[in-house]
Design an enzyme around this catalytic site. Sequence first.
Site, PDB file in Angstrom:
ATOM      1  N   TRP A 103       0.668  -1.240  -0.026  1.00 37.03           N
ATOM      2  CA  TRP A 103      -0.701   0.241   0.061  1.00 37.03           C
ATOM      3  C   TRP A 103       1.083   1.258   0.283  1.00 37.03           C
ATOM      4  O   TRP A 103       0.132   2.337  -0.408  1.00 37.03           O
ATOM      5  CB  TRP A 103      -1.565  -0.257   1.113  1.00 37.03           C
ATOM      6  CG  TRP A 103      -2.293  -1.120   0.611  1.00 37.03           C
ATOM      7  CD1 TRP A 103      -2.193  -2.046   1.106  1.00 37.03           C
ATOM      8  CD2 TRP A 103      -3.233  -0.917  -0.316  1.00 37.03           C
ATOM      9  NE1 TRP A 103      -3.440  -2.797   0.569  1.00 37.03           N
ATOM     10  CE2 TRP A 103      -3.600  -2.217  -0.318  1.00 37.03           C
ATOM     11  CE3 TRP A 103      -3.284  -0.648  -1.109  1.00 37.03           C
ATOM     12  CZ2 TRP A 103      -4.427  -2.812  -1.138  1.00 37.03           C
ATOM     13  CZ3 TRP A 103      -4.705  -0.612  -2.084  1.00 37.03           C
ATOM     14  CH2 TRP A 103      -4.767  -1.360  -1.530  1.00 37.03           C
ATOM     15  N   ASP A 173      -1.803   6.796   5.909  1.00 29.57           N
ATOM     16  CA  ASP A 173      -2.784   6.195   5.598  1.00 29.57           C
ATOM     17  C   ASP A 173      -3.029   4.738   6.920  1.00 29.57           C
ATOM     18  O   ASP A 173      -2.259   4.407   6.629  1.00 29.57           O
ATOM     19  CB  ASP A 173      -2.934   5.091   4.417  1.00 29.57           C
ATOM     20  CG  ASP A 173      -3.706   3.806   4.280  1.00 29.57           C
ATOM     21  OD1 ASP A 173      -4.289   4.313   4.480  1.00 29.57           O
ATOM     22  OD2 ASP A 173      -3.058   3.144   3.025  1.00 29.57           O
ATOM     23  N   LYS A 197     -12.622  -1.684   7.083  1.00 30.10           N
ATOM     24  CA  LYS A 197     -11.421  -2.319   7.748  1.00 30.10           C
ATOM     25  C   LYS A 197     -12.490  -2.297   9.199  1.00 30.10           C
ATOM     26  O   LYS A 197     -12.636  -3.398   9.798  1.00 30.10           O
ATOM     27  CB  LYS A 197     -10.357  -2.996   7.211  1.00 30.10           C
ATOM     28  CG  LYS A 197     -10.019  -2.403   5.974  1.00 30.10           C
ATOM     29  CD  LYS A 197      -8.218  -2.226   5.227  1.00 30.10           C
ATOM     30  CE  LYS A 197      -8.561  -2.903   4.312  1.00 30.10           C
ATOM     31  NZ  LYS A 197      -8.304  -3.635   4.009  1.00 30.10           N
TER      32      LYS A 197
END
Length: 362
Positions: A103, A173, A197
């Site tokens: 990511w 993030d 999530k």
Amino acid sequence: MTKRAFNFNAGPAALPLEVLQKAQEEFVDFEGAGMSIMEMSHRSSIFEKVNNESQALLTELFQIPNNYKVLFLQGGASTQFAMIPMNLLTPGKVGAYVMTGSWADKALKEAKLIGETAIAGSSEADKFNRIPSLSDIQIPDNAAYLHFTSNETIEGTQYKEFPNAGDVTLISDMSSDILSRPVDISKFGLIYAGAQKNLGPSGVTIVIAREDLVSESPKTIPTMLRYDTHVKNNSLYNTPPSFAIYLVGQMLQWVRSKGGVAAVEQYNRDKTNLIYDLIDGSGGFYRGFADPSSRSTMNITFRIHSEELEKLFVKESEAQGFVGLKGHRSVGGLRASTYNAVPLESCKALAEFMADFQKRNG
């Protein structure tokens, strides 16, 4: 209701049964309006209340200072990869990124399309099985910001301490571990996270930003990609993902009912310790991928010495009601995602299954 699955999906992920049942009760007729929240105008007073209350709940639980804005946006964290440099990477400045895995790499690739970038630290030499030492992070003098991914979902690594960026804006993030532990928001210029999530369903992205960073965006950016567009319109410039925002609010109420973020953090540790202890005590049958110093409390990544046994593990686990234990296609192996809403009982069941599988195949 039929038996609930042991849901270890990496995202969209488990939601609390209580939250789903509350949404079910209110789905057809929300607060006596004679219609679902999915049917009503986002300009209505009812939805504006939902929007404002969800922001206020997040501010309360995460202890967000008064000089920050909470935004509910669309496009997932992947759109934020581009919006951040578009809004904050000014000419003559460098976007500094810490490389910790899949990511972080995606975020860096988007920034490269927009401006100058630099890698401030990396664990690539160790196949991203750890978080770089904070002392190894070198921030360029002309950095516009330092960006890092707090938890790498695919590799299963997580920062235990956050970088100190000094006077440089710190951006994170936090898609896969937001609200899983207390965070000093004042250290950050901007935090963003896809909700699917830890905070709710897919479709809405949370941005927590210091006002001075997002109050005036460059005039050359398309309207929908300007942070100030959404700040000035309280996230209601266009039709928002209204049902997703409603469910985020329900999820935040659930976190509060559990005692808040600190209580949820301890609950998460109790859950993941059950599985990590089994891996460590398996005599090498199971091997954790992440270095113990960087292990995630959200995504437990591990291997078995034989790929055939890994395939058998997935097959047998699915037959017993476990979902989502196959590792990401880019790295293989096995993964159990133990986000906030995954019950302790599911982790106990997984530990018991793993012990039995080793007994039969070790």
